[in-house]
Design a protein around this motif. Structure first.
Motif, PDB file in Angstrom:
ATOM      1  N   ASP A 122       2.842   4.643 -23.845  1.00 55.43           N
ATOM      2  CA  ASP A 122       2.153   5.159 -22.698  1.00 55.43           C
ATOM      3  C   ASP A 122       1.140   4.119 -22.203  1.00 55.43           C
ATOM      4  OD1 ASP A 122       0.795   7.359 -21.830  1.00 55.43           O
ATOM      5  OD2 ASP A 122      -0.588   7.777 -23.123  1.00 55.43           O
ATOM      6  N   GLY A 123       0.763   4.302 -20.977  1.00 53.85           N
ATOM      7  CA  GLY A 123       0.019   3.494 -20.448  1.00 53.85           C
ATOM      8  C   GLY A 123       0.746   3.211 -18.910  1.00 53.85           C
ATOM      9  N   THR A 124      -0.119   2.336 -18.051  1.00 58.09           N
ATOM     10  CA  THR A 124       0.573   1.840 -16.634  1.00 58.09           C
ATOM     11  C   THR A 124       0.172   0.321 -16.556  1.00 58.09           C
ATOM     12  OG1 THR A 124      -1.427   2.737 -15.520  1.00 58.09           O
ATOM     13  CG2 THR A 124       0.558   4.174 -15.538  1.00 58.09           C
ATOM     14  N   GLY A 125       0.925  -0.161 -15.755  1.00 59.61           N
ATOM     15  CA  GLY A 125       0.709  -1.480 -15.331  1.00 59.61           C
ATOM     16  C   GLY A 125       1.811  -2.092 -14.350  1.00 59.61           C
ATOM     17  N   ILE A 126       1.814  -3.534 -14.577  1.00 68.32           N
ATOM     18  CA  ILE A 126       2.835  -4.356 -13.853  1.00 68.32           C
ATOM     19  C   ILE A 126       3.626  -5.277 -14.944  1.00 68.32           C
ATOM     20  CG2 ILE A 126       3.362  -6.204 -12.081  1.00 68.32           C
ATOM     21  CD1 ILE A 126       0.895  -4.917 -10.453  1.00 68.32           C
ATOM     22  N   GLN A 127       4.725  -5.065 -14.975  1.00 72.97           N
ATOM     23  CA  GLN A 127       5.815  -6.072 -15.475  1.00 72.97           C
ATOM     24  C   GLN A 127       5.973  -7.311 -14.488  1.00 72.97           C
ATOM     25  OE1 GLN A 127       9.939  -5.415 -15.661  1.00 72.97           O
ATOM     26  NE2 GLN A 127      10.452  -6.660 -17.373  1.00 72.97           N
ATOM     27  N   VAL A 128       5.755  -8.544 -15.194  1.00 70.04           N
ATOM     28  CA  VAL A 128       6.245  -9.634 -14.534  1.00 70.04           C
ATOM     29  C   VAL A 128       7.213 -10.434 -15.133  1.00 70.04           C
ATOM     30  CG1 VAL A 128       5.362 -11.836 -13.397  1.00 70.04           C
ATOM     31  CG2 VAL A 128       3.614  -9.776 -13.738  1.00 70.04           C
TER      32      VAL A 128
ATOM     33  N   HIS B 231       8.150 -14.019 -18.928  1.00 65.91           N
ATOM     34  CA  HIS B 231       7.669 -12.820 -18.499  1.00 65.91           C
ATOM     35  C   HIS B 231       6.152 -12.558 -19.134  1.00 65.91           C
ATOM     36  CE1 HIS B 231       7.402 -10.539 -22.597  1.00 65.91           C
ATOM     37  NE2 HIS B 231       8.166 -11.733 -22.869  1.00 65.91           N
ATOM     38  N   SER B 232       5.478 -11.567 -18.553  1.00 62.84           N
ATOM     39  CA  SER B 232       4.155 -11.118 -19.003  1.00 62.84           C
ATOM     40  C   SER B 232       3.901  -9.547 -18.454  1.00 62.84           C
ATOM     41  CB  SER B 232       3.084 -12.131 -18.456  1.00 62.84           C
ATOM     42  OG  SER B 232       3.099 -12.121 -17.225  1.00 62.84           O
ATOM     43  N   PHE B 233       2.876  -9.033 -18.913  1.00 62.58           N
ATOM     44  CA  PHE B 233       2.351  -7.794 -18.304  1.00 62.58           C
ATOM     45  C   PHE B 233       0.781  -7.987 -17.700  1.00 62.58           C
ATOM     46  CE2 PHE B 233       5.866  -6.638 -21.357  1.00 62.58           C
ATOM     47  CZ  PHE B 233       6.434  -5.552 -20.476  1.00 62.58           C
ATOM     48  N   GLU B 234       0.655  -7.347 -16.623  1.00 60.43           N
ATOM     49  CA  GLU B 234      -0.756  -6.843 -16.203  1.00 60.43           C
ATOM     50  C   GLU B 234      -0.964  -5.386 -16.483  1.00 60.43           C
ATOM     51  OE1 GLU B 234      -0.533  -8.111 -12.141  1.00 60.43           O
ATOM     52  OE2 GLU B 234       0.285 -10.333 -12.490  1.00 60.43           O
ATOM     53  N   ILE B 235      -2.000  -5.164 -17.270  1.00 58.65           N
ATOM     54  CA  ILE B 235      -2.190  -3.900 -17.776  1.00 58.65           C
ATOM     55  C   ILE B 235      -3.428  -3.348 -16.855  1.00 58.65           C
ATOM     56  CG2 ILE B 235      -2.950  -2.385 -19.784  1.00 58.65           C
ATOM     57  CD1 ILE B 235      -1.801  -4.522 -21.619  1.00 58.65           C
ATOM     58  N   THR B 236      -2.809  -2.087 -16.257  1.00 61.09           N
ATOM     59  CA  THR B 236      -3.866  -1.268 -15.312  1.00 61.09           C
ATOM     60  C   THR B 236      -4.552  -0.255 -16.186  1.00 61.09           C
ATOM     61  OG1 THR B 236      -2.410  -1.489 -13.658  1.00 61.09           O
ATOM     62  CG2 THR B 236      -4.061   0.127 -13.369  1.00 61.09           C
ATOM     63  N   THR B 237      -3.771   0.574 -17.099  1.00 57.52           N
ATOM     64  CA  THR B 237      -4.432   1.310 -17.916  1.00 57.52           C
ATOM     65  C   THR B 237      -4.255   1.130 -19.401  1.00 57.52           C
ATOM     66  OG1 THR B 237      -2.909   2.959 -18.075  1.00 57.52           O
ATOM     67  CG2 THR B 237      -4.613   3.223 -16.312  1.00 57.52           C
TER      68      THR B 237
ATOM     69  N   PRO C  70      -1.830 -10.738 -23.849  1.00 65.07           N
ATOM     70  CA  PRO C  70      -2.118 -12.174 -23.850  1.00 65.07           C
ATOM     71  C   PRO C  70      -1.708 -12.997 -22.558  1.00 65.07           C
ATOM     72  CG  PRO C  70      -1.073 -11.414 -25.642  1.00 65.07           C
ATOM     73  CD  PRO C  70      -1.134 -10.302 -24.722  1.00 65.07           C
ATOM     74  N   LYS C  71      -2.802 -13.713 -22.089  1.00 67.32           N
ATOM     75  CA  LYS C  71      -2.780 -14.445 -20.767  1.00 67.32           C
ATOM     76  C   LYS C  71      -1.379 -15.179 -20.637  1.00 67.32           C
ATOM     77  CE  LYS C  71      -6.991 -13.349 -18.868  1.00 67.32           C
ATOM     78  NZ  LYS C  71      -6.669 -12.230 -17.745  1.00 67.32           N
ATOM     79  N   THR C  72      -1.254 -15.858 -21.786  1.00 70.74           N
ATOM     80  CA  THR C  72      -0.112 -16.960 -21.754  1.00 70.74           C
ATOM     81  C   THR C  72       1.095 -16.331 -21.150  1.00 70.74           C
ATOM     82  OG1 THR C  72       0.264 -16.590 -24.058  1.00 70.74           O
ATOM     83  CG2 THR C  72      -1.215 -18.396 -23.505  1.00 70.74           C
TER      84      THR C  72
END
Length: 281
Positions: A37-43, A65-71, A21-23
């Motif tokens: 499972d999966g990869t990405g960036i924790q903010v 906080h939020s997450f940017e999901i790569t896979t 979710p973008k918020t």
């Protein structure tokens, strides 16, 4: 920014997401987030960390906080607040509450996996898989079993934070120093039990060896560690409660409010009231 609330003592949730979710969220509770499972960036708080399978994150009420999901990522969420811990103990000073206090005080508010103890990584994976299966199967007593597993996960998190914080503690740190840290946590409200003589007597080691061993293992003297731990407790009271300064001073066995103010100002450069006003948003 979205503020989210927790209406149950604890919640568990499991989601597979291609987009988070973008918020940007700020919670009023604690949240453990495990990457199945999966990869990405924790903010978190404008800092980033590349996440992958097996990472476990602790998000506190102060964190944004939020997450940017790569896979595509399978997330497991465990949400709880301090009242859940207190409700599951018969005494407000119990071992469980003190472990929770360690989480409250020592979470770094920086990104990154909190699992520092290698042997805990497969254990956490197994416990989370057990919760997921209990939720899917819904057999008799499943909710009670989930609650017991949740308590175990929180205790493991406390152990990993104990491993993480003192400057020189590593994953291979000896068991004794972890026991000493736990002893300090249990007795932080009882200063007589924290005198070096009492600690050395309790662990049946010489006073001289205790001092050298603790400094070598943690990078701090015993009394420095106790003083810093008390400061973290004070900060948490200021940020997470409505306690008055004199009540905090009484709880942590300062001679009076002015004594607490003096100690706090020496380390933080401001008095507790100023700290609360500046950082309590």
């Amino acid at each position: 920014m979205t503020n989210t609330n927790l209406y149950l003592p604890f919640e568990v949730d499991f989601k597979e997401l291609e987009q988070f979710p973008k918020t940007i969220r700020k919670n009023n509770f604690f949240e453990l987030i495990y990457v199945v499972d999966g990869t990405g960036i924790q903010v978190i708080n404008d800092n980033t960390f590349q996440y992958r399978k097996g990472n476990l994150f602790l998000v506190t009420p102060q964190d944004v906080h939020s997450f940017e999901i790569t896979t595509p990522t399978k997330f497991f969420f465990l949400r709880f607040n301090e009242y859940y811990i207190k409700a599951n103990s018969q005494n407000g000073q119990s071992e469980t509450v003190l472990r929770m206090e360690y989480i409250l005080q020592n979470a770094s508010h920086r990104p990154g996996c909190i699992l520092k103890n290698k042997i805990d990584k497969p254990l956490i994976a197994s416990l989370i898989e057990s919760i997921i299966q209990e939720q899917v199967n819904q057999q008799i007593y499943h909710q009670k079993i989930i609650e017991q597993i949740v308590n175990t996960i929180i205790t493991i998190v406390a152990r990993n934070i104990a491993l993480k914080l003192p400057k020189n503690i590593k994953e291979t740190t000896g068991e004794m120093v972890l026991e000493i840290l736990h002893y300090i946590q249990e007795n932080i409200y009882n200063p007589k039990q924290l005198k070096a003589e009492k600690v050395s007597e309790y662990f049946n080691i010489s006073l001289n060896y205790l001092g050298k061993y603790f400094k070598k293992q943690t990078g701090e003297t015993l009394q420095e560690y106790i003083a810093n731990y008390k400061l973290r407790l004070i900060e948490a009271r200021l940020l997470n409660s409505d306690m008055r300064i004199n009540e905090i001073a009484d709880e942590l066995n300062f001679s009076d409010e002015s004594h607490l103010n003096k100690v706090f100002r020496k380390h933080k450069g401001m008095n507790p009231s100023e700290f609360r006003k500046k950082f309590c948003k």
